[in-house]
Design an enzyme around this catalytic site. Structure first.
Site, short mmCIF file in Angstrom:
data_model
loop_
_atom_site.label_atom_id
_atom_site.label_comp_id
_atom_site.label_asym_id
_atom_site.label_seq_id
_atom_site.Cartn_x
_atom_site.Cartn_y
_atom_site.Cartn_z
N LYS A 60 0.78 -1.09 0.03
CA LYS A 60 0.02 0.05 0.02
C LYS A 60 0.73 1.34 0.00
O LYS A 60 0.83 2.14 -0.93
CB LYS A 60 -0.91 0.13 1.14
CG LYS A 60 -1.81 -1.30 1.33
CD LYS A 60 -2.68 -0.86 2.59
CE LYS A 60 -2.09 -0.88 3.87
NZ LYS A 60 -1.53 -2.54 4.22
N ARG A 76 -10.10 0.77 9.04
CA ARG A 76 -9.20 -0.42 9.37
C ARG A 76 -10.41 -1.19 9.94
O ARG A 76 -10.26 -2.51 10.45
CB ARG A 76 -8.22 -0.24 10.20
CG ARG A 76 -7.00 -0.72 9.40
CD ARG A 76 -5.78 -0.55 10.44
NE ARG A 76 -4.75 -1.19 10.23
CZ ARG A 76 -3.58 -0.77 9.56
NH1 ARG A 76 -3.67 0.76 8.98
NH2 ARG A 76 -2.43 -1.44 9.33
N ARG A 96 11.85 -5.67 4.72
CA ARG A 96 11.50 -4.29 4.58
C ARG A 96 12.49 -3.42 5.32
O ARG A 96 12.70 -3.83 6.56
CB ARG A 96 10.10 -3.91 4.82
CG ARG A 96 9.84 -2.28 4.96
CD ARG A 96 8.48 -2.00 5.00
NE ARG A 96 7.61 -2.47 6.01
CZ ARG A 96 6.26 -2.12 6.37
NH1 ARG A 96 5.90 -1.60 5.49
NH2 ARG A 96 5.89 -2.73 7.53
N ARG A 109 11.27 -1.51 10.91
CA ARG A 109 10.29 -1.13 12.02
C ARG A 109 10.15 -2.08 13.01
O ARG A 109 10.29 -3.17 12.76
CB ARG A 109 8.85 -1.13 11.15
CG ARG A 109 8.67 0.04 10.75
CD ARG A 109 7.45 0.47 9.76
NE ARG A 109 6.18 -0.32 10.20
CZ ARG A 109 5.18 -0.18 9.40
NH1 ARG A 109 5.15 0.42 8.17
NH2 ARG A 109 3.98 -0.88 9.86
N ARG A 167 -0.32 -9.03 13.47
CA ARG A 167 -0.82 -7.91 12.69
C ARG A 167 -1.85 -8.62 11.48
O ARG A 167 -2.84 -7.99 11.16
CB ARG A 167 0.06 -6.94 11.81
CG ARG A 167 0.58 -6.06 12.60
CD ARG A 167 2.09 -5.49 12.27
NE ARG A 167 2.04 -4.91 11.06
CZ ARG A 167 2.89 -4.52 10.17
NH1 ARG A 167 4.23 -5.28 10.71
NH2 ARG A 167 2.73 -4.09 9.11
#
Ligand code: AP5
Ligand code: ZN
Length: 216
Positions: free
Chosen positions: A13, A88, A127, A160, A171
């Site tokens: 996203k 969300r 990431r 992160r 998550r």
């Protein structure tokens, strides 16, 4: 244009949102980015939120809705916006409908980036994000030219705190339980457009660009 970009954690996203915002010349509003900035700056909001983000839990709806309400009132949103990571939950979607009604406007499209869950874990644990400008990289799929250094600004890349295997699993569960039901909400309103998020970053963008061009 008023656009929502949806999809599970790691679907891409944020990566595609940067391209969409520049193509449509609209602000990219990411609740995750707003929350991380508040945590970094040590504001009162940031201190309240840190535990939720570190554990991969959703921030309470009242807090999130207020943050978006304030942001949408800024003048740069008059010509449109791209929401990334909001709504969300169903209550957040209903709150957004109310805000849009007050603004006498409505959504143009909801893009849903579809990616199978086994791919997501690999994307998230690989990431790396720039501490300075927020640009996103991946150790395999989008490696920076110099390891650990941002191509765009030379800033330091970091991982992160919610991109560990343990928090990613949480998550993904939270997404399936609380966010996935929203897809039906937008499907019923005729706004949902599916995008195959398993293609390469450039191919995904081509699919999105085609959808956006069909709307203008
Ligand atoms: P948020 O920051 O929104 O995280 P997320 O939804 O989990 O999404 P991500 O940012 O992890 O993934 P992405 O889809 O943007 O993927 P990316 O483009 O980086 O939220 C974080 C937290 O904040 C939440 O857990 C919650 O606590 C809180 N929060 C936020 N909004 C909230 C709300 N509305 N209500 C309550 N709480 C809220 O890509 C991932 C990686 O894959 C990158 O390394 C990238 O380079 C790579 N990649 C991207 N596309 C491709 C591709 N096509 N092929 C190969 N690799 C790719
Ligand atoms: Zn940078």
């Amino acid at each position: 244009m008023r656009i929502l970009i949806m999809g599970p954690p790691g679907a891409g996203k944020g990566t595609q949102a940067v391209k969409i915002a520049s193509f449509c010349e609209i602000p990219h509003i990411s609740t995750g980015d707003i929350f991380r900035a508040a945590i970094r700056e040590g504001t009162e909001l940031g201190r309240k939120l840190k535990g939720y983000l570190d554990e991969g839990k959703l921030v309470p709806d009242e807090v999130t809705v207020e943050v978006i309400r304030e942001r949408l009132q800024k003048p740069d949103c008059a010509k449109g916006f791209l929401l990334d990571g909001f709504p969300r939950t169903v209550p957040q979607a209903k709150a957004l409908d109310g805000m849009l009604k007050e603004m006498n406007t409505s959504l143009d499209v909801v893009l849903n980036i579809e990616v199978a869950s086994q791919v997501l874990l690999e994307r998230l644990t690989g990431r790396r994000v720039c501490r300075h400008c927020g640009a996103t990289f991946h150790v395999v799929y989008q490696p920076p030219r110099r390891e650990g250094v941002c191509d765009r600004c030379g800033g330091e890349l970091y991982q992160r705190s919610d991109d560990t295997e343990r928090v990613v699993s949480e998550r993904l569960e939270v997404y399936a339980r609380q966010t996935a039901p929203l897809l039906e909400y937008y499907q019923e309103r005729g706004l949902l457009r599916k995008v195959n998020g398993e293609l390469s970053i450039d191919e995904v963008w081509l699919e999105i660009e085609k959808i956006l061009r069909s709307l203008v």
